[in-house]
Design an enzyme around this catalytic site. Structure first.
Site, PDB file in Angstrom:
ATOM      1  N   CYS A 282       0.881  -1.238  -0.015  1.00  0.00           N
ATOM      2  CA  CYS A 282       0.107  -0.045   0.030  1.00  0.00           C
ATOM      3  C   CYS A 282       0.655   1.332  -0.194  1.00  0.00           C
ATOM      4  CB  CYS A 282      -0.942  -0.040   1.199  1.00  0.00           C
ATOM      5  SG  CYS A 282      -1.778   1.379   1.497  1.00  0.00           S
TER       6      CYS A 282
ATOM      7  N   CYS B  37      -0.088   3.811   2.615  1.00  0.00           N
ATOM      8  CA  CYS B  37       0.258   3.521   3.908  1.00  0.00           C
ATOM      9  C   CYS B  37       1.850   3.748   4.458  1.00  0.00           C
ATOM     10  CB  CYS B  37      -0.034   2.010   4.079  1.00  0.00           C
ATOM     11  SG  CYS B  37      -1.540   1.244   3.681  1.00  0.00           S
TER      12      CYS B  37
END
Length: 313
Positions: free
Chosen positions: A73, A76
């Site tokens: 991600c 993230c």
């Protein structure tokens, strides 16, 4: 991203009862004494399905912020360092619990993590929604301030120290973001993804080697493309027209944004295989863009690149 505003009282948006292996937290009025302290291995903890009950207990003394993330991600990786920095600066008033959703499916299901990064607080064992998606540092600080107020209202006013020692001094402030990066963050916060794209593109014009701008541009372009798209309608359109490039692109974007990386790549690779050679270039370019969002070292990217190479040659 969701509006990062905490309610005035605890809101159990998710059911964590199945994750407990101890009695539920005490009723209001029976919380840990004000100012109570607790020793922790670190202010930033890696938490698993098995160790999560300890985090629930910890949240009776000090607020715990849960960061649901994954290695693939991109947003993230943008948000997590900000969360860690703010937690350390708070000197033990908050603990950060990091949860890898791929490695901990029980927690991912319990928190209903349909998209990541997803950030939830725990106060006295109860979940409090914070925000979803990467948000600027100043906004993170504002939400943490609201969390501390909410925790105080519910009697959770303790602090954590590493191995019983006094909290470390806050690190020196990092230099401010470059102006165009700051402009992009402000635009993302307002939901103006087109302005954020323009800011990142200008940053790359000024410095083509700006890796952070390049990563941010890919992420915000994806956010812009999926904003307001109806998932069911998009899937129906793609199913009815298997070789409609735009329709397949939309579903692939939605899949990637929702964490279904292999589905996104598989859809575009299948489309690439079906199209005539002179119509494949846009699909190849979109695949390369989505590869960059996840990262070249990710095994799903490696596998998809291998299949793309076999289709090309």
């Amino acid at each position: 991203m969701t509006d990062p505003t905490l309610g005035a009282s605890l809101r159990g948006a998710v059911d964590l009862s199945s994750l407990r292996n101890r009695p539920a937290p005490a009723a209001p009025g029976e919380e840990a004494p004000a100012g109570a302290g607790v020793a922790v291995p670190s202010l930033v903890l890696d938490v698993t399905d098995e160790t999560f009950p300890q985090v629930l207990e910890l949240s009776r003394t000090v607020p715990v912020v849960v960061d649901l993330w994954a290695e693939w991600c991109g947003p993230c990786k943008q948000l997590s360092p900000i969360l860690e920095k703010v937690v350390v600066e708070l000197g033990g008033r908050v603990v950060l619990a990091k949860v890898d959703v791929d490695a901990n499916p029980q927690l991912s299901q319990a928190f209903r993590a349909q998209s990541i990064p997803m950030v939830v607080a725990l106060v006295a064992g109860q979940p409090v929604p914070m925000f979803t998606g990467a948000v600027p540092e100043q906004q993170v600080r504002e939400v943490f301030a609201q969390l501390l107020q909410l925790a105080a209202q519910n009697g959770v006013t303790g602090s954590a120290s590493v191995d019983g020692e006094a909290p470390e001094e806050a690190p020196a402030e990092e230099p401010p973001l470059p102006p165009l990066h700051a402009e992009a963050f402000a635009a993302i916060e307002e939901g103006d993804y087109a302005r954020a794209v323009a800011a990142y593109e200008q940053a790359l014009v000024e410095n083509p080697r700006d890796a952070e701008a390049r990563a941010g541009l890919g992420q915000v372009r994806l956010l812009d493309r999926v904003q307001g798209v109806d998932l069911q309608a998009a899937r129906a359109a793609a199913a009815s027209a298997p070789q409609d490039v735009a329709a397949q692109f939309t579903v692939a974007d939605l899949d990637l944004a929702g964490g279904h990386v292999e589905d996104a790549y598989g859809r575009l690779l299948d489309l690439f295989a079906q199209l005539p050679a002179d119509e494949r270039t846009p699909v190849r370019e979109r695949l390369l863009e989505l590869f960059a969002l996840v990262g070249d070292a990710d095994p799903r990217v490696i596998a998809a690149r291998g299949r793309l190479a076999s289709l090309l040659f």
